[in-house]
Enzyme design. Structure first.
Site, short mmCIF file in Angstrom:
data_model
loop_
_atom_site.label_atom_id
_atom_site.label_comp_id
_atom_site.label_asym_id
_atom_site.label_seq_id
_atom_site.Cartn_x
_atom_site.Cartn_y
_atom_site.Cartn_z
N ASP A 93 -19.33 73.59 21.28
CA ASP A 93 -20.57 74.07 21.28
C ASP A 93 -19.87 75.20 22.35
O ASP A 93 -19.58 75.13 23.17
CB ASP A 93 -21.66 73.97 20.77
CG ASP A 93 -21.99 72.45 22.38
OD1 ASP A 93 -22.64 73.65 23.12
OD2 ASP A 93 -21.60 71.64 22.10
N GLU B 161 -17.44 59.87 18.23
CA GLU B 161 -15.99 60.32 18.90
C GLU B 161 -14.91 59.00 19.36
O GLU B 161 -14.01 59.98 19.71
CB GLU B 161 -17.04 60.79 20.60
CG GLU B 161 -18.00 61.96 20.46
CD GLU B 161 -19.37 61.98 21.81
OE1 GLU B 161 -19.01 62.93 22.46
OE2 GLU B 161 -18.39 60.96 21.75
N1 SAH Z 1 -28.33 65.29 18.30
C1 SAH Z 1 -27.59 64.45 19.08
C2 SAH Z 1 -27.04 64.44 20.68
C3 SAH Z 1 -26.31 64.70 20.76
S1 SAH Z 1 -26.55 64.95 22.92
C4 SAH Z 1 -27.50 63.07 18.37
O1 SAH Z 1 -28.23 63.37 17.35
O2 SAH Z 1 -26.95 62.29 18.16
C5 SAH Z 1 -24.80 66.08 22.41
C6 SAH Z 1 -23.85 64.75 23.57
O3 SAH Z 1 -22.42 65.59 23.22
C7 SAH Z 1 -23.68 64.84 24.94
O4 SAH Z 1 -22.82 63.13 24.85
C8 SAH Z 1 -23.07 65.67 25.54
O5 SAH Z 1 -21.70 64.69 26.25
C9 SAH Z 1 -22.34 66.21 24.41
N2 SAH Z 1 -22.81 67.84 24.60
C10 SAH Z 1 -21.61 68.49 23.77
N3 SAH Z 1 -22.60 70.07 23.92
C11 SAH Z 1 -23.27 69.94 24.04
C12 SAH Z 1 -24.10 71.18 25.82
N4 SAH Z 1 -23.95 72.14 25.53
N5 SAH Z 1 -24.54 70.54 26.00
C13 SAH Z 1 -24.40 69.01 26.89
N6 SAH Z 1 -23.96 68.16 26.71
C14 SAH Z 1 -23.60 68.14 25.28
#
Ligand code: SAH
Length: 240
Positions: A203, A12
């Site tokens: 998403d 990001e």
């Molecule tokens: N699997 C990822 C973890 C990402 S968590 C990894 O391995 O790095 C998701 C991140 O994107 C969080 O920081 C949140 O702020 C944002 N985000 C994007 N889509 C989201 C959703 N559907 N629900 C909650 N947070 C979401």
């Protein structure tokens, strides 16, 4: 102005550190804080890691240890509204901690002892960020839309269409969900620091969210974040 730029994930904030002049990195509390000049603005960029506590810790450190006067959070989020599509961008007018529930002592979603459910972002900062985003997005082939409104944060990656629909029911103005913004909002509210949040939709917070998210973050999110921040920093004017 000394601007703190926070993102949760490295993707990001891709390219930002490389674009900084005179970058110096200091590691504190498991995070790398890089100070330097970004298109003439004195900045401190940092990855918060994921979730509300991580966001709060980072925001407080930026203010107390690094002396930032303004904060911008840039990252990705899940959509909470049919009109908000993957690839669109949302600039927050207010943030809600959607997993906060101290009822019956306080109304559901209200942050106890602040009297607030929706933590407002700084008007001027958000306006300039939205204007920069619009200019950047207008050049994009796919014509992404810019939205302004409420973003919800909670300590959950939402990938469940029933759950996101229930949240939208409880908070009808919700445009997107993520995991840090409303924590940064609370810290900035309590410390009286102007802040703004900008999120590209990665998403639809439904059963496909995890795969959509992974693909999107790598391909689109970093490009947008860099382009929008460059536009913002290059054109920022202090309010009188
Ligand atoms: N699997 C990822 C973890 C990402 S968590 C990894 O391995 O790095 C998701 C991140 O994107 C969080 O920081 C949140 O702020 C944002 N985000 C994007 N889509 C989201 C959703 N559907 N629900 C909650 N947070 C979401």
């Amino acid at each position: 102005m000394r601007l703190g730029i926070i993102s949760a994930l490295a993707e990001e904030q891709e390219g930002l550190i490389d674009a900084m002049q005179g970058a110096v990195t200091l590691t504190h509390g498991m995070r790398d804080y890089t100070t330097g000049k970004l298109w003439n603005i004195d900045t401190v960029a940092v990855l918060s890691r994921i979730g509300k506590v991580a966001g709060a810790m980072t925001a407080a450190t930026l203010v107390e240890k690094f002396g930032v006067t303004h904060i911008v959070f840039t990252g990705v989020a899940g959509s909470a509204d049919f009109a908000v599509r993957v690839g669109d961008v949302v600039v927050a007018e207010a943030l809600v901690q959607h997993d906060m529930d101290a009822s019956p002592l306080f109304p559901r979603f209200e942050v106890p002892l602040t009297g607030l459910t929706r933590l407002p972002t700084d008007l001027d900062l958000s306006r300039q960020l939205a204007a920069a985003a619009r200019r950047y997005l207008d050049e994009e082939q796919s014509r992404p839309q810019l939205h302004r409104g409420t973003i919800g944060s909670g300590d959950q990656f939402i990938n469940d269409s029933v759950r996101i629909a229930a949240l939208k029911d409880a908070l009808p103005d919700l445009l997107a969900v993520e995991m840090e913004g409303a924590a940064v909002a609370q810290v900035c509210f309590e410390l009286n620091i102007p802040f703004a949040v900008i999120r590209t939709i990665s998403d639809n917070a439904n059963e496909e969210a995890a795969t959509d998210f992974m693909h999107f973050v790598k391909t689109v999110a970093s490009r947008y974040a860099f382009g929008i921040l460059r536009e913002f920093c290059a054109t920022y004017t202090a309010p009188h």
